[in-house]
Design an enzyme around this catalytic site. Structure first.
Site, PDB file in Angstrom:
ATOM      1  N   GLY A 223      18.131 -22.762  -8.458  1.00 54.17           N
ATOM      2  CA  GLY A 223      17.124 -21.728  -8.296  1.00 54.17           C
ATOM      3  C   GLY A 223      16.739 -21.056  -9.596  1.00 54.17           C
ATOM      4  O   GLY A 223      16.969 -21.588 -10.690  1.00 54.17           O
ATOM      5  N   HIS A 251       4.548 -10.562 -10.131  1.00 53.38           N
ATOM      6  CA  HIS A 251       5.139 -11.417  -9.092  1.00 53.38           C
ATOM      7  C   HIS A 251       4.104 -11.560  -7.976  1.00 53.38           C
ATOM      8  O   HIS A 251       4.246 -10.998  -6.898  1.00 53.38           O
ATOM      9  CB  HIS A 251       6.420 -10.722  -8.600  1.00 53.38           C
ATOM     10  CG  HIS A 251       7.239 -11.541  -7.664  1.00 53.38           C
ATOM     11  ND1 HIS A 251       8.042 -10.971  -6.712  1.00 53.38           N
ATOM     12  CD2 HIS A 251       7.377 -12.878  -7.516  1.00 53.38           C
ATOM     13  CE1 HIS A 251       8.658 -11.928  -6.024  1.00 53.38           C
ATOM     14  NE2 HIS A 251       8.271 -13.091  -6.496  1.00 53.38           N
ATOM     15  N   CYS A 275       8.246 -12.199   3.090  1.00 53.18           N
ATOM     16  CA  CYS A 275       7.099 -11.530   3.708  1.00 53.18           C
ATOM     17  C   CYS A 275       5.897 -12.467   3.812  1.00 53.18           C
ATOM     18  O   CYS A 275       4.799 -12.030   4.163  1.00 53.18           O
ATOM     19  CB  CYS A 275       6.701 -10.294   2.916  1.00 53.18           C
ATOM     20  SG  CYS A 275       7.910  -8.983   2.982  1.00 53.18           S
ATOM     21  N   GLY A 276       6.052 -13.741   3.441  1.00 54.58           N
ATOM     22  CA  GLY A 276       4.977 -14.712   3.672  1.00 54.58           C
ATOM     23  C   GLY A 276       3.997 -14.869   2.525  1.00 54.58           C
ATOM     24  O   GLY A 276       2.826 -15.170   2.742  1.00 54.58           O
ATOM     25  N   LYS A 277       4.481 -14.696   1.290  1.00 53.80           N
ATOM     26  CA  LYS A 277       3.568 -14.812   0.138  1.00 53.80           C
ATOM     27  C   LYS A 277       3.043 -16.241  -0.007  1.00 53.80           C
ATOM     28  O   LYS A 277       1.848 -16.463  -0.193  1.00 53.80           O
ATOM     29  CB  LYS A 277       4.337 -14.392  -1.126  1.00 53.80           C
ATOM     30  CG  LYS A 277       3.494 -14.367  -2.380  1.00 53.80           C
ATOM     31  CD  LYS A 277       4.015 -13.343  -3.374  1.00 53.80           C
ATOM     32  CE  LYS A 277       5.409 -13.642  -3.866  1.00 53.80           C
ATOM     33  NZ  LYS A 277       5.439 -14.353  -5.143  1.00 53.80           N
ATOM     34  N   THR A 278       3.973 -17.233   0.097  1.00 52.33           N
ATOM     35  CA  THR A 278       3.544 -18.621  -0.076  1.00 52.33           C
ATOM     36  C   THR A 278       2.604 -19.036   1.056  1.00 52.33           C
ATOM     37  O   THR A 278       1.594 -19.698   0.828  1.00 52.33           O
ATOM     38  CB  THR A 278       4.769 -19.559  -0.145  1.00 52.33           C
ATOM     39  OG1 THR A 278       5.559 -19.163  -1.262  1.00 52.33           O
ATOM     40  CG2 THR A 278       4.365 -21.011  -0.316  1.00 52.33           C
ATOM     41  N   ASN A 392      18.103 -19.909   2.650  1.00 52.06           N
ATOM     42  CA  ASN A 392      17.340 -19.943   1.390  1.00 52.06           C
ATOM     43  C   ASN A 392      17.167 -21.386   0.898  1.00 52.06           C
ATOM     44  O   ASN A 392      17.062 -21.636  -0.297  1.00 52.06           O
ATOM     45  CB  ASN A 392      18.044 -19.093   0.327  1.00 52.06           C
ATOM     46  CG  ASN A 392      17.190 -18.857  -0.911  1.00 52.06           C
ATOM     47  OD1 ASN A 392      15.967 -18.732  -0.816  1.00 52.06           O
ATOM     48  ND2 ASN A 392      17.813 -18.819  -2.079  1.00 52.06           N
ATOM     49  N   ARG A 394      15.342 -24.816  -0.072  1.00 56.20           N
ATOM     50  CA  ARG A 394      14.110 -24.845  -0.876  1.00 56.20           C
ATOM     51  C   ARG A 394      13.484 -26.219  -0.955  1.00 56.20           C
ATOM     52  O   ARG A 394      14.160 -27.238  -0.815  1.00 56.20           O
ATOM     53  CB  ARG A 394      14.434 -24.397  -2.311  1.00 56.20           C
ATOM     54  CG  ARG A 394      14.933 -22.980  -2.437  1.00 56.20           C
ATOM     55  CD  ARG A 394      13.786 -22.013  -2.367  1.00 56.20           C
ATOM     56  NE  ARG A 394      14.229 -20.630  -2.385  1.00 56.20           N
ATOM     57  CZ  ARG A 394      13.496 -19.640  -2.892  1.00 56.20           C
ATOM     58  NH1 ARG A 394      12.318 -19.867  -3.410  1.00 56.20           N
ATOM     59  NH2 ARG A 394      13.940 -18.401  -2.846  1.00 56.20           N
ATOM     60  N   ARG A 425       7.113  -5.923   4.899  1.00 56.35           N
ATOM     61  CA  ARG A 425       7.467  -6.165   6.290  1.00 56.35           C
ATOM     62  C   ARG A 425       7.806  -4.811   6.889  1.00 56.35           C
ATOM     63  O   ARG A 425       8.879  -4.276   6.619  1.00 56.35           O
ATOM     64  CB  ARG A 425       8.678  -7.116   6.285  1.00 56.35           C
ATOM     65  CG  ARG A 425       9.159  -7.599   7.600  1.00 56.35           C
ATOM     66  CD  ARG A 425      10.357  -8.493   7.376  1.00 56.35           C
ATOM     67  NE  ARG A 425       9.993  -9.869   7.130  1.00 56.35           N
ATOM     68  CZ  ARG A 425       9.800 -10.770   8.085  1.00 56.35           C
ATOM     69  NH1 ARG A 425       9.969 -10.441   9.345  1.00 56.35           N
ATOM     70  NH2 ARG A 425       9.479 -11.999   7.780  1.00 56.35           N
ATOM     71  N   ASN A 522      -4.480 -14.160   9.556  1.00 54.84           N
ATOM     72  CA  ASN A 522      -4.542 -13.266   8.393  1.00 54.84           C
ATOM     73  C   ASN A 522      -5.876 -13.424   7.658  1.00 54.84           C
ATOM     74  O   ASN A 522      -6.280 -12.578   6.876  1.00 54.84           O
ATOM     75  CB  ASN A 522      -3.358 -13.518   7.456  1.00 54.84           C
ATOM     76  CG  ASN A 522      -2.044 -13.181   8.146  1.00 54.84           C
ATOM     77  OD1 ASN A 522      -2.034 -12.454   9.132  1.00 54.84           O
ATOM     78  ND2 ASN A 522      -0.935 -13.713   7.640  1.00 54.84           N
TER      79      ASN A 522
END
Ligand code: OXD
Ligand code: MN
Length: 621
Positions: A223, A251, A275-278, A392, A394, A425, A522
């Site tokens: 990571g 970020h 929180c769903g950024k990607t 986590n 990846r 969130r 969204n």
């Protein structure tokens, strides 16, 4: 000792228009060679390998890892050119408490960072690195952050004894020759030393020396603690440099919304982890919007570097060239474009591997495999009571795999940002979306960003954490100085700053049900933002900011009641009194350096809430 090929010294062949001689003779390049020699004397590798970044080299590193068993090849039909890796069970996520900012002055690191004296830490790290690569290959990976030829691009070099890290860097960054070609144009480069070491978590150190442009990382192999260009360089050190030079290292994901009339609106967005950024960056609009000609494309999913253009607007580049996304929970509903993206050329880490050499993780829309090997290497069945994939887990994948990658993604000038979106969130308090009144208020909205930790127990709410601009783990200097830098950016002569928004997909009703269906929906919020920045949509002024008028959100096909829509957008006075108090307490932790403007914004918010309360009291009489 096997080596994948090329050994010292770095002799880049002339490539498209760049003469190798010129590269080698630049003072920067000489400094690089001298530095690498110094590192090799300390770490004592058997072989030093300068990475060129070619496919051939990548293939040889891959084969080497297959032979030594550190990765496994996945089924070539279902996962062409992809492999599977398990990290040490004690090395599965960023180690925040082992991450240090070693600025000369403790005050420069601020209360949100672990600080250790740089002289002490260099000494300690020299002992950690002493002879740590004996019998191993030391890879030298020059990398370029940002599009080739971009004035925003920066170079760095990571040395590492981990072929797995090199394989990841190859997918995530522009490495090797293309990076060396940029050395001549730059005034300095970031130096990073990484060693897998013993993997002892107690002896793990991820250290940043902002004054020296240096990163030292040891006893980790996974990571962003091991892939130094990502958080260590592109955020922690770059944030310091950005402040010095008058730009922003954030970020943030970057996306492009194209409206049916062909107009493109670029947005950047900061969200704390999970929180769903990607999935927002890769959003697939609802079918009706696609049919009407709307399009969303991704430019970056994690980091944005933003510089002023001549027109006073902020232009963003994505310093990376790949995605290091969380696999667990990714599926055809949460992120269909990610599922397309990881069909080939992907490294999967800490997911489960099926008997057919496929991959699986909790939340994937495939059938649950009857048997598989879990992320710890043990046999796994659905009944065994353990998760198959680490939460986590990846995927590492090149950006060019993504079907919705914007053609602007590597534009050297970057893309002009019209909107910055913050989101957390929050099961209460925060409406679906609101717009800040201006840049100073937007800075305050970002500085007081919070998110609840998801909990396993339904009906309970995890602790609320402040994560200013989603930079709490990544700001390389004092957070209050960082806020001051944001405020100063907005005051620059001729600055034409983006509008700032706050979104919340996670508000719940009394029955603990999410109010908003999220994901593809969204898009409805993004469309409202597009309309706002194009001056085409009305909004209602509330105590906290501008809120959509219900009819401007396109919700009619949901057949929701007015009460339901009101609930989604409501600004509840009691909740906001608590919020303002929490924010005041949080801001006070930065007391000596806290910009007065942020306290003023908090006070102004409190007054607006008091007015709103009075208004509603009298309206109800
Ligand atoms: C990440 C993070 O891995 O933000 O991108 O933690
Ligand atoms: Mn991130």
């Amino acid at each position: 000792m096997e080596s994948p090929g090329v050994i010292l010294p770095p002799t880049p062949e002339p490539t498209s228009g760049v003469q190798a001689g010129a590269v080698q003779q630049s003072p920067m390049n000489r400094e690089l060679v001298t530095w690498v020699e110094t590192v090799a004397r300390l770490t004592q590798p058997q072989i030093v390998h300068w990475c060129t970044g070619t496919d051939d080299e990548g293939q040889r590193i891959f084969e080497l890892m297959l032979r030594d068993g550190s990765v496994q090849k996945l089924d070539t039909l279902r996962h062409p050119n992809s492999c599977y890796f398990r990290s040490d069970p004690g090395d599965v996520a960023r180690s925040a408490d082992r991450t240090f900012i070693c600025s000369l002055s403790e005050d420069d690191a601020g209360p949100s960072n672990n600080w250790i004296d740089p002289v002490y830490m260099r000494d300690l790290m020299a002992r950690q690195f002493n002879g740590c690569m004996q019998g191993r290959v030391m890879y030298v990976v020059p990398y370029l952050l940002g599009p080739p030829g971009s004035p925003a691009a920066r170079v760095g070099v990571q040395v590492t004894d981990s072929p797995y890290v090199v394989a990841n860097l190859r997918l995530m960054n522009r490495i090797g020759r293309v990076a060396l070609e940029h050395f001549a144009d730059q005034t300095g480069f970031v130096k990073g030393i990484h060693s897998v070491g013993t993997l002892d978590p107690e002896q793990r150190y991820i250290c940043h020396f902002p004054e020296e442009n240096l990163i030292l990382s040891v006893n980790t192999n996974y990571g962003s603690d091991a892939m130094l260009p990502k958080k260590c360089h592109a955020l922690r050190l770059a944030s310091v440099q950005a402040r010095r030079e008058g730009w922003l290292a954030e970020h943030m994901m970057i996306l492009c919304v194209t409206s049916p009339d062909g107009v493109r609106t670029f947005m950047a967005g900061a969200f704390p982890s999970s929180c769903g950024k990607t999935s927002l960056a890769m959003l697939l609009p609802p079918d009706a919007d696609l049919a009407a000609g709307w399009k969303v494309e991704v430019i970056g999913d994690d980091i944005a570097w933003m510089h002023f253009g001549d027109d006073g607007r902020l232009y963003a580049v994505n310093p990376e060239a790949g995605f290091f996304g969380v696999a667990t929970g990714t599926n055809g509903e949460t992120n269909p474009n990610a599922m397309e993206t990881l069909r080939s050329n992907t490294i999967f880490t800490n997911v489960a591997m099926t008997e057919e050499r496929g991959v699986w993780w909790e939340g994937l829309d495939d059938d649950v495999p009857e048997f598989s090997t879990d992320w710890t290497g043990q046999r796994w069945t659905p009944e065994c009571g353990r998760p198959a994939a680490h939460p986590n887990s990846r995927f590492t994948v090149p950006a060019t795999n993504c079907p919705t990658l914007s053609e602007e993604w590597d534009n050297p000038q970057g893309v002009p940002i019209s909107a910055i979106i913050f989101g957390g969130r929050r099961t209460t308090t925060m409406p679906l979306v609101y717009e800040a009144f201006n840049w100073q208020h937007g800075t305050y909205v970002g500085a007081t960003l919070t998110s609840e930790q998801p909990t396993a127990v339904a009906g309970t709410v995890g602790p609320l954490r402040f994560d200013p601009m989603a930079m709490q783990p990544f700001c390389g200097y004092h957070m209050a100085d960082y806020w001051q830098h944001w405020l100063n950016m907005g005051r620059r002569d001729g600055a034409d700053m983006p509008k700032v928004y706050h979104v919340n997909w996670f508000r719940k009703d009394w029955g603990d049900r999410y109010l908003w269906p999220g994901f593809r929906n969204n898009m409805r919020v993004l469309k409202w933002i597009v309309d706002r920045v194009r001056g085409r949509s009305d909004a209602s002024e509330t105590a906290i900011g501008m809120i959509p008028k219900p009819q401007s959100l396109e919700l009619s096909d949901f057949s929701w009641t007015q009460e339901f829509i009101h609930e989604l957008l409501a600004v509840k006075i009691d909740d906001w009194y608590k919020e303002v108090d929490r924010r005041e307490e949080f801001l006070s932790r930065f007391s000596s350096k806290l910009p007065q403007e942020l306290l003023d914004e908090n006070d102004a918010l409190r007054k607006r809430i008091q007015h709103a309360q009075l208004r509603s009291r009298y309206a109800n009489q």
